[in-house]
Design a protein around this motif. Structure first.
Motif, short mmCIF file in Angstrom:
data_model
loop_
_atom_site.label_atom_id
_atom_site.label_comp_id
_atom_site.label_asym_id
_atom_site.label_seq_id
_atom_site.Cartn_x
_atom_site.Cartn_y
_atom_site.Cartn_z
N ASN A 1 0.78 -1.23 0.00
CA ASN A 1 0.00 0.00 0.00
C ASN A 1 0.82 1.29 0.00
N THR A 2 2.12 1.22 0.19
CA THR A 2 2.92 2.43 0.23
C THR A 2 4.08 2.35 -0.76
N THR A 3 4.56 3.53 -1.17
CA THR A 3 5.74 3.61 -2.03
C THR A 3 6.80 4.47 -1.36
N ASP A 4 8.05 4.28 -1.77
CA ASP A 4 9.17 5.08 -1.28
C ASP A 4 9.76 5.89 -2.41
N SER A 5 10.50 6.92 -2.04
CA SER A 5 11.24 7.71 -3.03
C SER A 5 12.49 6.94 -3.44
N PRO A 6 13.10 7.28 -4.57
CA PRO A 6 14.35 6.62 -4.96
C PRO A 6 15.43 6.72 -3.89
N LYS A 7 15.52 7.87 -3.22
CA LYS A 7 16.53 8.05 -2.18
C LYS A 7 16.29 7.11 -1.01
N GLU A 8 15.03 6.94 -0.63
CA GLU A 8 14.71 6.03 0.48
C GLU A 8 15.05 4.59 0.11
N HIS A 9 14.73 4.20 -1.12
CA HIS A 9 15.09 2.86 -1.57
C HIS A 9 16.61 2.66 -1.56
N LEU A 10 17.32 3.64 -2.06
CA LEU A 10 18.77 3.53 -2.12
C LEU A 10 19.38 3.47 -0.72
N ASP A 11 18.85 4.25 0.21
CA ASP A 11 19.34 4.20 1.59
C ASP A 11 19.18 2.81 2.19
N ASN A 12 18.04 2.17 1.90
CA ASN A 12 17.80 0.80 2.37
C ASN A 12 18.85 -0.15 1.81
N LEU A 13 19.10 -0.05 0.52
CA LEU A 13 20.08 -0.92 -0.12
C LEU A 13 21.48 -0.68 0.44
N ARG A 14 21.80 0.57 0.71
CA ARG A 14 23.12 0.89 1.26
C ARG A 14 23.29 0.34 2.67
N ASN A 15 22.24 0.46 3.48
CA ASN A 15 22.32 -0.02 4.86
C ASN A 15 22.51 -1.53 4.94
N TYR A 16 22.03 -2.23 3.92
CA TYR A 16 22.13 -3.70 3.92
C TYR A 16 22.96 -4.19 2.73
N SER A 17 23.92 -3.38 2.32
CA SER A 17 24.74 -3.73 1.16
C SER A 17 25.58 -4.99 1.40
N THR A 18 26.03 -5.19 2.65
CA THR A 18 26.83 -6.39 2.96
C THR A 18 26.02 -7.65 2.76
N GLU A 19 24.79 -7.66 3.29
CA GLU A 19 23.93 -8.83 3.15
C GLU A 19 23.53 -9.06 1.70
N ILE A 20 23.26 -7.97 0.97
CA ILE A 20 22.86 -8.09 -0.43
C ILE A 20 24.00 -8.65 -1.28
N LYS A 21 25.21 -8.21 -1.00
CA LYS A 21 26.37 -8.74 -1.72
C LYS A 21 26.56 -10.22 -1.40
N GLN A 22 26.38 -10.57 -0.14
CA GLN A 22 26.57 -11.96 0.29
C GLN A 22 25.52 -12.88 -0.34
N LEU A 23 24.28 -12.39 -0.45
CA LEU A 23 23.19 -13.22 -0.96
C LEU A 23 23.12 -13.24 -2.48
N PHE A 24 23.36 -12.08 -3.10
CA PHE A 24 23.11 -11.96 -4.54
C PHE A 24 24.34 -11.59 -5.36
#
Length: 214
Positions: free
Chosen positions: A88-111
């Motif tokens: 039901n909600t959307t985020d701005s590009p900056k908010e999405h990018l902040d999320n990805l940056r905060n979990y960049s270690t896990e994302i790199k490890q998984l994907f």
């Protein structure tokens, strides 16, 4: 006979040493506005990725019910990345990018995707955001030639931030976009959380997506 007895003992030993599964429950909600208050985020997508090597192929998926509740049973004890996509909600590009940056270690490890290889672009976004905040919080309108010009100035930086963030999100691997439902910089809101599932324990995770960006 001794050989079969030894095999039986080994099997029983493995069974007795294996950890019993845990459980994850949660509630996902959002705010229509400050007057209506919280509403269940029915249909939100729940993804659970194991980040430990011994459970690396463990992926769990479900959706929330009409009340925003969800349950995942029989989860092997381990550390996981919980990803929740709002319905039901959307985020701005900056908010999405902040999320990805905060979990960049896990994302790199998984994907296998390393966001930090775009360090120069990330720095440009950080510089623009710093300038945006400086202008936004500056009460001296005269240096901009009036409040209208001040608004134009910080909106210029806001647009630059969103465009650069959206362009960087476009560079994500297709597999990652599909898994997260992150097809554009203005996709539905995502919430990332590191959790640890423990043996025979129930973890409860509540998620508040707040008000929608658009």
């Amino acid at each position: 006979m001794k050989k079969y007895l030894l095999i039986l003992i080994t099997i029983l030993s493995v069974i007795s040493c294996s950890k019993k599964p845990g459980k994850l429950t949660g509630n996902v909600y959002w705010k229509y506005n400050n007057y209506v208050g919280n509403k269940p985020d029915a249909g939100a997508k729940i993804l659970l990725f194991a980040v430990e090597k011994k459970q690396k192929d463990s992926i769990f998926e479900t959706t929330t019910d009409v009340n925003g509740n969800y349950t995942i049973n029989d989860i092997p004890p381990a550390k996981y990345l919980l990803v929740i996509q709002s319905e039901n909600t959307t985020d701005s590009p900056k908010e999405h990018l902040d999320n990805l940056r905060n979990y960049s270690t896990e994302i790199k490890q998984l994907f296998g995707f390393d966001l930090n290889k775009y360090a120069s672009i990330l720095q440009e976004i950080d510089n623009d955001y710093k300038k945006y905040e400086e202008i936004l919080t500056d009460n001296d309108y005269t240096k901009y030639g009036g409040i209208s010009n001040k608004i134009d100035e910080y909106e210029k930086y806001q647009k630059s931030i969103d465009e650069k963030s959206a362009n960087l999100i476009d560079k994500l691997p297709k597999e990652l976009k599909i898994k997260f439902g992150l097809y554009t910089g203005y996709s539905k809101s995502l919430e990332f959380t590191n959790i640890e599932i423990k043996e025979e324990k129930t973890i409860n995770q509540n998620t508040d997506f707040g008000t929608t960006y658009m």
